[in-house]
Write a protein that holds these residues in place. Structure first.
Motif, PDB file in Angstrom:
ATOM      1  N   GLY A 150       0.794  -1.224   0.000  1.00  0.00           N
ATOM      2  CA  GLY A 150       0.000   0.000   0.000  1.00  0.00           C
ATOM      3  C   GLY A 150       0.820   1.264   0.000  1.00  0.00           C
ATOM      4  O   GLY A 150       0.341   2.328  -0.403  1.00  0.00           O
ATOM      5  N   ASN A 151       2.099   1.180   0.424  1.00  0.00           N
ATOM      6  CA  ASN A 151       2.948   2.371   0.450  1.00  0.00           C
ATOM      7  C   ASN A 151       3.725   2.573  -0.852  1.00  0.00           C
ATOM      8  O   ASN A 151       4.552   3.483  -0.955  1.00  0.00           O
ATOM      9  CB  ASN A 151       3.916   2.306   1.623  1.00  0.00           C
ATOM     10  N   LEU A 203       1.886   1.516  -8.456  1.00  0.00           N
ATOM     11  CA  LEU A 203       0.864   0.606  -7.943  1.00  0.00           C
ATOM     12  C   LEU A 203      -0.286   0.430  -8.924  1.00  0.00           C
ATOM     13  O   LEU A 203      -0.745  -0.693  -9.177  1.00  0.00           O
ATOM     14  CB  LEU A 203       0.346   1.127  -6.603  1.00  0.00           C
ATOM     15  N   LEU A 204      -0.755   1.519  -9.513  1.00  0.00           N
ATOM     16  CA  LEU A 204      -1.861   1.425 -10.463  1.00  0.00           C
ATOM     17  C   LEU A 204      -1.479   0.594 -11.681  1.00  0.00           C
ATOM     18  O   LEU A 204      -2.289  -0.184 -12.200  1.00  0.00           O
ATOM     19  CB  LEU A 204      -2.308   2.824 -10.891  1.00  0.00           C
ATOM     20  N   ARG A 205      -0.245   0.744 -12.136  1.00  0.00           N
ATOM     21  CA  ARG A 205       0.194  -0.030 -13.301  1.00  0.00           C
ATOM     22  C   ARG A 205       0.346  -1.510 -12.950  1.00  0.00           C
ATOM     23  O   ARG A 205       0.035  -2.380 -13.768  1.00  0.00           O
ATOM     24  CB  ARG A 205       1.505   0.540 -13.850  1.00  0.00           C
ATOM     25  N   HIS A 262      -5.955   4.620   0.828  1.00  0.00           N
ATOM     26  CA  HIS A 262      -6.441   5.999   0.949  1.00  0.00           C
ATOM     27  C   HIS A 262      -6.781   6.625  -0.393  1.00  0.00           C
ATOM     28  O   HIS A 262      -7.544   7.600  -0.459  1.00  0.00           O
ATOM     29  CB  HIS A 262      -5.389   6.865   1.659  1.00  0.00           C
ATOM     30  N   ASP A 263      -6.256   6.066  -1.502  1.00  0.00           N
ATOM     31  CA  ASP A 263      -6.476   6.673  -2.820  1.00  0.00           C
ATOM     32  C   ASP A 263      -7.678   6.028  -3.508  1.00  0.00           C
ATOM     33  O   ASP A 263      -7.774   4.791  -3.605  1.00  0.00           O
ATOM     34  CB  ASP A 263      -5.226   6.507  -3.691  1.00  0.00           C
ATOM     35  N   VAL A 264      -8.569   6.846  -4.007  1.00  0.00           N
ATOM     36  CA  VAL A 264      -9.794   6.367  -4.652  1.00  0.00           C
ATOM     37  C   VAL A 264      -9.481   5.551  -5.906  1.00  0.00           C
ATOM     38  O   VAL A 264     -10.113   4.516  -6.158  1.00  0.00           O
ATOM     39  CB  VAL A 264     -10.723   7.548  -4.998  1.00  0.00           C
ATOM     40  N   ASP A 265      -8.517   6.012  -6.707  1.00  0.00           N
ATOM     41  CA  ASP A 265      -8.186   5.306  -7.947  1.00  0.00           C
ATOM     42  C   ASP A 265      -7.696   3.891  -7.667  1.00  0.00           C
ATOM     43  O   ASP A 265      -8.036   2.945  -8.400  1.00  0.00           O
ATOM     44  CB  ASP A 265      -7.118   6.082  -8.729  1.00  0.00           C
TER      45      ASP A 265
END
Length: 327
Positions: free
Chosen positions: A252-253, A259-261, A312-315
């Motif tokens: 998560g950090n 992370l998205l990729r 914490h990130d919506v995406d």
């Protein structure tokens, strides 16, 4: 004008400082239109109409901040021809570097991509990949990167994919040469046509993903994402041997862009597996494979995905939710 005089003239253009650029721009910059390759002469091939590739993670190399090279956008076919002749006739690393910067910046314009190809510029630049000077090699890769945003140019560059992969992997980790090579490989894998030519380098790409810094990870993921979007490459990707430490990319950090990729890579591969209707038998993949790391009996990957539902990130949360819909 003899060959020696032409080389000297072009070297003056390439190596000149801000004054030569200002004079050049005053003479040419105010003109909205200029002559194209059909009027500039070629080395045997007429110029064609420029085609720009569809963008799927590809991008041109950034223009170099150099007073003289800023004039590349107004170079006509005759000037481009002399630049290519200069590259053929000199081994001076400084002249080569400046000429490649000028040629690469010019190649960011679609009309020039065809001009340079018709002047045999691709062959000349590709031969310079053997230059031991890292700055020259980087600028050659940057020029090819911009030229590769053209379907016809890709047909010629594909012959050198193995060499480009070798130069990229063997370059110092996180170096400018390595990043330039990864950008070029990204453009060459935007479509499915030449992705199979990277099959022998997939393991090395995952090594870069594991060991590289943030920039290297991002650029490597762009290549891998292009491959993962092609179901024909799924087996090659899933069977590759990867270090177990790669699972840390799901932490998560981890930087959001990485992370998205990584999550998209996971989703693409899982979707391909699902579409193949369980055609992949578990026994095809050993315990060190990417398949085992992501979808094997170990629950570590699943645990990390579950923890990301509270990110914490919506995406990130939306991407994870989409993944669970295809599991």
């Amino acid at each position: 004008m003899g060959r020696a005089q032409q080389v000297g003239w072009v070297a003056g253009l390439v190596l000149g400082a801000g004054a030569c650029y200002c004079v050049y721009r005053l003479a040419w910059g105010g003109k909205k239109s200029r002559k194209t390759a059909t009027e500039g002469g070629s080395r045997g091939c007429p110029a064609g109409q420029g085609r720009t590739l569809p963008q799927r993670g590809s991008s041109p190399s950034p223009p170099a901040e150099d007073d003289c090279t800023k004039s590349s956008s107004v170079l006509d076919a005759q000037h481009l021809k002399k630049l290519i002749c200069l590259l053929e006739s000199t081994e001076d690393p400084l002249i080569r570097e400046r000429a490649l910067i000028t040629l690469g910046n010019s190649a960011a314009f679609s009309v020039n991509q065809d001009i340079i190809r018709n002047l045999d510029g691709l062959l000349v630049i590709e031969n310079i990949l053997k230059d031991p000077n890292p700055k020259v090699k980087e600028k050659a890769l940057n020029a090819l990167n911009n030229l590769s945003m053209n379907i016809q140019n890709q047909k010629e560059i594909k012959v050198y994919i193995s060499q480009i992969c070798e130069e990229t992997i063997s370059s110092p980790l996180n170096s400018d040469v390595q990043l330039a090579g990864l950008r070029l490989l990204t453009n060459m894998t935007v479509t499915n046509d030449y992705q199979h030519l990277l099959a022998n380098s997939i393991s090395d790409l995952f090594d870069l993903l594991s060991m590289g810094n943030e920039n290297t990870k991002i650029q490597t993921l762009k290549v891998l994402l292009n491959l993962s979007a092609n179901p024909s490459m799924t087996k090659e990707l899933l069977s590759v041997q990867v270090p177990s430490s790669l699972i840390s990319l799901f932490d998560g950090n981890m930087e959001k862009e990485i992370l998205l990729r990584v999550l998209t890579l996971f989703a693409n591969l899982k979707d391909s597996i699902k579409q193949k209707d369980n055609a992949f038998a578990w026994h095809q993949f050993n315990n060190s494979s990417l398949f085992s790391l992501l979808y094997g009996e170990s629950t570590e990957c699943t645990k990390k995905l579950l923890s990301l539902t509270y990110h914490h990130d919506v995406d990130v949360k939306e991407k994870v939710a989409k993944i669970f819909t295809i599991l």
